[in-house]
Write a protein that holds these residues in place. Structure first.
Motif, mmCIF file in Angstrom:
data_model
loop_
_atom_site.group_PDB
_atom_site.id
_atom_site.type_symbol
_atom_site.label_atom_id
_atom_site.label_comp_id
_atom_site.label_asym_id
_atom_site.label_seq_id
_atom_site.Cartn_x
_atom_site.Cartn_y
_atom_site.Cartn_z
ATOM 1 N N LEU A 142 0.938 -0.887 -0.113
ATOM 2 C CA LEU A 142 0.084 0.042 0.428
ATOM 3 C C LEU A 142 0.981 1.518 -0.055
ATOM 4 O O LEU A 142 0.329 2.708 -0.520
ATOM 5 C CB LEU A 142 -0.927 0.369 0.916
ATOM 6 C CG LEU A 142 -2.603 -1.256 0.938
ATOM 7 C CD1 LEU A 142 -3.028 -1.036 2.742
ATOM 8 C CD2 LEU A 142 -2.621 -1.036 0.250
ATOM 9 N N ARG A 143 2.272 1.025 0.695
ATOM 10 C CA ARG A 143 2.698 2.256 0.519
ATOM 11 C C ARG A 143 3.412 2.749 -1.050
ATOM 12 O O ARG A 143 2.968 3.469 -1.211
ATOM 13 C CB ARG A 143 4.017 2.870 2.250
ATOM 14 C CG ARG A 143 4.962 3.618 1.642
ATOM 15 C CD ARG A 143 5.813 2.883 2.644
ATOM 16 N NE ARG A 143 5.721 3.263 3.972
ATOM 17 C CZ ARG A 143 5.409 3.173 5.261
ATOM 18 N NH1 ARG A 143 5.904 4.526 4.696
ATOM 19 N NH2 ARG A 143 5.286 3.628 6.372
ATOM 20 N N ARG A 144 4.027 1.310 -1.475
ATOM 21 C CA ARG A 144 4.514 2.315 -3.052
ATOM 22 C C ARG A 144 2.898 2.224 -3.748
ATOM 23 O O ARG A 144 3.011 3.318 -4.384
ATOM 24 C CB ARG A 144 4.818 -0.077 -3.539
ATOM 25 C CG ARG A 144 5.934 -0.572 -3.016
ATOM 26 C CD ARG A 144 6.405 -1.249 -3.258
ATOM 27 N NE ARG A 144 6.007 -2.434 -3.903
ATOM 28 C CZ ARG A 144 5.190 -3.406 -2.885
ATOM 29 N NH1 ARG A 144 6.359 -3.450 -1.690
ATOM 30 N NH2 ARG A 144 4.519 -4.118 -3.576
ATOM 31 N N THR A 145 2.254 1.951 -3.479
ATOM 32 C CA THR A 145 0.711 1.883 -4.735
ATOM 33 C C THR A 145 0.255 3.466 -4.381
ATOM 34 O O THR A 145 -0.514 3.619 -4.687
ATOM 35 C CB THR A 145 -0.431 0.988 -4.493
ATOM 36 O OG1 THR A 145 -0.392 0.337 -3.612
ATOM 37 C CG2 THR A 145 0.222 -0.272 -4.995
ATOM 38 N N ALA A 198 1.848 12.775 8.767
ATOM 39 C CA ALA A 198 0.452 12.268 8.870
ATOM 40 C C ALA A 198 0.962 10.878 8.032
ATOM 41 O O ALA A 198 -0.048 9.952 8.384
ATOM 42 C CB ALA A 198 0.094 13.570 7.790
ATOM 43 N N LEU A 199 1.217 10.546 6.568
ATOM 44 C CA LEU A 199 1.351 9.580 6.245
ATOM 45 C C LEU A 199 2.482 8.007 6.718
ATOM 46 O O LEU A 199 1.864 7.175 7.565
ATOM 47 C CB LEU A 199 2.727 9.781 5.012
ATOM 48 C CG LEU A 199 1.623 10.714 3.951
ATOM 49 C CD1 LEU A 199 2.177 10.775 1.880
ATOM 50 C CD2 LEU A 199 -0.247 10.299 3.635
ATOM 51 N N GLN A 200 3.248 9.184 7.980
ATOM 52 C CA GLN A 200 4.301 7.959 8.410
ATOM 53 C C GLN A 200 3.506 7.876 9.738
ATOM 54 O O GLN A 200 3.043 6.719 10.135
ATOM 55 C CB GLN A 200 4.957 8.729 9.812
ATOM 56 C CG GLN A 200 6.236 8.846 8.095
ATOM 57 C CD GLN A 200 7.728 9.781 9.000
ATOM 58 O OE1 GLN A 200 7.593 9.256 10.053
ATOM 59 N NE2 GLN A 200 8.591 10.513 8.362
ATOM 60 N N GLY A 201 2.099 8.206 10.816
ATOM 61 C CA GLY A 201 1.052 8.372 11.004
ATOM 62 C C GLY A 201 0.213 7.351 10.556
ATOM 63 O O GLY A 201 0.582 5.823 11.555
ATOM 64 N N VAL A 206 -1.914 1.598 9.885
ATOM 65 C CA VAL A 206 -2.183 0.299 8.649
ATOM 66 C C VAL A 206 -1.242 -1.425 8.928
ATOM 67 O O VAL A 206 -1.530 -2.433 9.196
ATOM 68 C CB VAL A 206 -1.966 0.557 7.439
ATOM 69 C CG1 VAL A 206 -1.649 -0.279 6.343
ATOM 70 C CG2 VAL A 206 -2.573 1.811 7.379
ATOM 71 N N ALA A 207 0.468 -1.121 9.275
ATOM 72 C CA ALA A 207 1.395 -2.187 9.776
ATOM 73 C C ALA A 207 0.590 -2.831 10.866
ATOM 74 O O ALA A 207 0.595 -3.866 11.097
ATOM 75 C CB ALA A 207 2.462 -1.537 9.711
#
Length: 232
Positions: A142-145, A198-201, A206-207
């Protein structure tokens, strides 16, 4: 003689049959009906995990009161923050940090549809990679896409939230001036910094959801999740 013919035909056709098989079927040792079930289970797990993560962080104080994801000032700005607090400006520093986290919480509200679109495009090859990967391989997928779309989606929301409170102008004016006299330059693009954090959080949780579904039977809330992840 006829037996020899069938024997050599078998030697030729068996490798061809292997090539024709769905790679997920070979990996799991199951039939084609189960490969579809595996992909369905992975998609359901990802949708469940991403909805839980984005829902958790989009609530008020979702970032601000969670030490794992709370957005603090950038490291290069923290020396200035400490000095400001020593001079009685602690309330203003707290207000600044609150505004950063409120902006991130607002952005996470719109993460769901982007995740869902990427998940529903996942194919069998993606599923094989996820099954054979680590306990966060789905999150890495998901991080990649999703990261480019999420960045594009988050940035204007965060920018608007920071502009509304006057935080962006205050940040830019203050640190543009202090950068002239400091070796530790502070990035005046506050929106980019908050978007990244925000994306890191978001991916942090998700992980966490993915690990929970993989390892905890109680987190598998449907029959397909129980069947797919119970076999791993």
């Amino acid at each position: 003689m006829l037996r020899k013919v069938f024997f050599f035909l078998g030697l030729f056709l068996f490798p061809c049959w292997l090539i024709a098989q769905n790679p997920l079927d070979l990996l799991r040792g199951k039939g084609s009906s189960n490969s579809g079930e595996m992909v369905t289970g992975l998609k359901e797990a990802l949708e469940k995990g991403t909805q839980a993560a984005s829902g958790r962080l989009s609530k008020e104080n979702g970032f601000l009161q969670d030490a794992a994801v709370k957005i603090l000032l950038p490291p290069e700005a923290q020396a200035v923050e400490r000095t400001a607090r020593q001079f009685g400006l602690g309330r203003q520093a707290d207000q600044l940090i609150t505004s950063l986290n409120r902006a991130a919480e607002s952005a996470c509200t719109d993460a769901g549809p982007i995740f869902i679109a990427a998940i529903r495009q996942m194919n069998v090859t993606d599923a094989v990679s996820i099954v054979r990967g680590t306990d966060t391989s789905a999150t890495q997928f998901l991080r990649r896409t999703c990261s480019p779309q999420l960045t594009n989606q988050f940035r204007p929301v965060i920018e608007q939230a920071l502009e509304k409170t006057g935080t962006t102008k205050l940040w830019r004016d203050f640190f543009s001036a202090t950068n002239r006299f400091s070796r530790n330059q502070v990035n005046t693009d506050l929106t980019a910094y908050v978007t990244d954090r925000a994306l890191q959080g978001l991916f942090h949780y998700v992980a966490a959801e993915e690990r929970e579904i993989r390892k905890n039977p109680l987190a598998r809330t449907s029959d397909v999740l129980k069947k797919v992840f119970g076999q791993q």
